[in-house]
Scaffold this active site. Structure first.
Site, PDB file in Angstrom:
ATOM      1  N   ALA A 273      -5.393  16.880  36.053  1.00 31.29           N
ATOM      2  CA  ALA A 273      -4.331  16.207  36.799  1.00 31.29           C
ATOM      3  C   ALA A 273      -4.853  15.479  38.025  1.00 31.29           C
ATOM      4  O   ALA A 273      -4.080  14.820  38.722  1.00 31.29           O
ATOM      5  CB  ALA A 273      -3.256  17.214  37.217  1.00 31.29           C
TER       6      ALA A 273
ATOM      7  N   ARG B 275      -7.855   5.450  32.148  1.00 34.13           N
ATOM      8  CA  ARG B 275      -8.109   6.219  30.926  1.00 34.13           C
ATOM      9  C   ARG B 275      -6.921   6.011  29.994  1.00 34.13           C
ATOM     10  O   ARG B 275      -5.778   6.172  30.418  1.00 34.13           O
ATOM     11  CB  ARG B 275      -8.320   7.702  31.245  1.00 34.13           C
TER      12      ARG B 275
ATOM     13  N   GLN C 178     -15.777  21.912  32.129  1.00 35.73           N
ATOM     14  CA  GLN C 178     -14.686  22.102  33.090  1.00 35.73           C
ATOM     15  C   GLN C 178     -14.177  23.535  33.102  1.00 35.73           C
ATOM     16  O   GLN C 178     -13.797  24.062  34.150  1.00 35.73           O
ATOM     17  CB  GLN C 178     -13.526  21.152  32.781  1.00 35.73           C
TER      18      GLN C 178
ATOM     19  N   ASP D  48      -2.693  16.872  27.837  1.00 38.76           N
ATOM     20  CA  ASP D  48      -2.731  15.533  28.413  1.00 38.76           C
ATOM     21  C   ASP D  48      -1.598  14.675  27.873  1.00 38.76           C
ATOM     22  O   ASP D  48      -1.205  13.701  28.512  1.00 38.76           O
ATOM     23  CB  ASP D  48      -4.082  14.892  28.128  1.00 38.76           C
TER      24      ASP D  48
ATOM     25  N   ASN E  68      -5.011  17.559  23.845  1.00 39.75           N
ATOM     26  CA  ASN E  68      -5.698  18.226  24.946  1.00 39.75           C
ATOM     27  C   ASN E  68      -7.194  18.083  24.709  1.00 39.75           C
ATOM     28  O   ASN E  68      -7.641  17.563  23.691  1.00 39.75           O
ATOM     29  CB  ASN E  68      -5.291  19.705  25.034  1.00 39.75           C
ATOM     30  N   LYS E  69      -7.966  18.557  25.659  1.00 37.09           N
ATOM     31  CA  LYS E  69      -9.418  18.402  25.606  1.00 37.09           C
ATOM     32  C   LYS E  69      -9.972  18.754  24.229  1.00 37.09           C
ATOM     33  O   LYS E  69      -9.539  19.724  23.600  1.00 37.09           O
ATOM     34  CB  LYS E  69     -10.061  19.293  26.669  1.00 37.09           C
TER      35      LYS E  69
END
Length: 350
Positions: A60, A100, A200, A241, A251-252
């Site tokens: 975020a 992005r 991360q 996301d 998501n990732k």
């Protein structure tokens, strides 16, 4: 100015995400935290765009950075006429929003609002820079307070003394679920998948949980099945996301395979976040393809011989049949009925 980042870990305090001051935007470089605590300073909004694209801030973090970037854009065009300033800020809003692609819709809500605030300030003879900073802090407060409600609902789902597994860096939800757990006098263990290639989960998520006193363990991305089989994982959770109305989430990269493992081992998977009103289905989700070089090396050290190739899809999409529930500010929705979230009046989030 009222703020909602009290009792949050270092990474979630507003100035430690991104901050505008005196013609510069300072962004914490999350690519190297916690090895170093270093800020990237941007003197043009284009540098903010590049910092977001280069993953200086993730999760975020860009929601704050694009707003502060708009304040910097207002500073850059401060000596132009009103019409020229408005045109400059309109272009800046587009450029920052598209730093992005997967989350351009969310960033655009923030940047376009900042442009509108600046236009109104110019009409009223006020400083558009100050008004944009105020609007960005208000946006932060909205997100933090809304996500506190989400964090309260998520904390209710975690058994006291239980163990949860996380993926990547969910940012705001991490801080809010910890605040909720403390309020409920609830403790739990946390296992964090490291989240390659930027790690991360290892560097950011685990730091937040550990700094706030939670029993925290990092596992490599290929240890998830072992942890579910032997470490008593009660719940898998991630942010998203993008959350489409039909229950698909992005998501990732790696989230999909963890969701498959969770299904196999009978571990519920709860996604947290606010559904995207303009994403109707899986077909509306754009997957960002990043530079493969980021897979072939880490912090400048090559992982392979020069002849090896790589791919790097930044996100993957999890289908609704693998999701136990989507935790929102209105409660927990089964993914197949997520569209009903919009049956009620939806409060501004960004």
């Amino acid at each position: 100015m009222h703020r909602c980042d009290d009792n949050m870990p270092f990474l979630l305090q507003y100035e430690h995400v991104a901050w505008y001051e005196n013609g510069r935007v300072r962004i914490l470089d999350r690519r190297i935290y916690p090895t170093e605590v270093r800020f990237v300073e941007c003197v043009t909004y284009h540098e903010v765009v590049r910092a977001i694209a280069d993953m200086v801030t993730q999760s975020a973090g860009p929601y704050t950075a694009v707003g502060m970037g708009m304040a910097l854009a207002a500073y850059e065009c401060r000596d132009k006429g009103k019409a020229e300033q408005a045109a400059f800020l309109k272009q800046a809003a587009y450029d920052l929003a598209h730093a992005r692609p997967t989350t351009a819709n969310r960033y655009g809500i923030i940047t376009n609002h900042c442009a509108d605030v600046a236009a109104q300030a110019l009409e009223n003879g006020e400083d558009p820079i100050d008004k944009i900073v105020e609007a960005t802090v208000e946006s932060l407060n909205r997100r933090y307070s809304t996500m506190q409600t989400v964090g309260d609902y998520l904390a209710d789902l975690i058994p006291s003394g239980g163990t949860i597994l996380t993926q990547c860096f969910g940012e705001t939800i991490i801080g809010t679920v910890m605040r909720a757990a403390r309020k409920q006098n609830k403790t739990f263990r946390v296992f964090c998948a490291e989240t390659r290639p930027y790690l991360q989960g290892a560097r950011l998520t685990s730091s937040c949980f550990a700094q706030m006193g939670f029993d925290t363990t990092v596992i490599t991305d290929n240890m998830v099945a072992y942890a579910m089989q032997h470490e008593g994982i009660d719940l898998f959770t991630s942010a998203a996301d993008t959350i489409a109305r039909d229950g698909h989430i992005a998501n990732k990269i790696g989230t999909f395979q963890i969701a498959i493992l969770a299904k196999y081992f009978g571990v519920p998977y709860f996604v947290t976040g606010i559904p995207d009103q303009d994403k109707m289905s899986r077909q509306d989700i754009v997957i960002e393809m990043r530079d493969p070089a980021q897979v072939l090396s880490y912090r400048g050290i090559p992982n392979t011989v020069p002849e090896v190739k790589a791919i790097y899809p930044s996100f993957d999409v999890v289908p609704p049949h693998l999701i136990s529930g989507v935790v929102t500010d209105q409660g927990v929705y089964a993914p197949y009925v997520l569209n009903h979230y919009f049956d009620r009046q939806v409060k501004a989030f960004y």
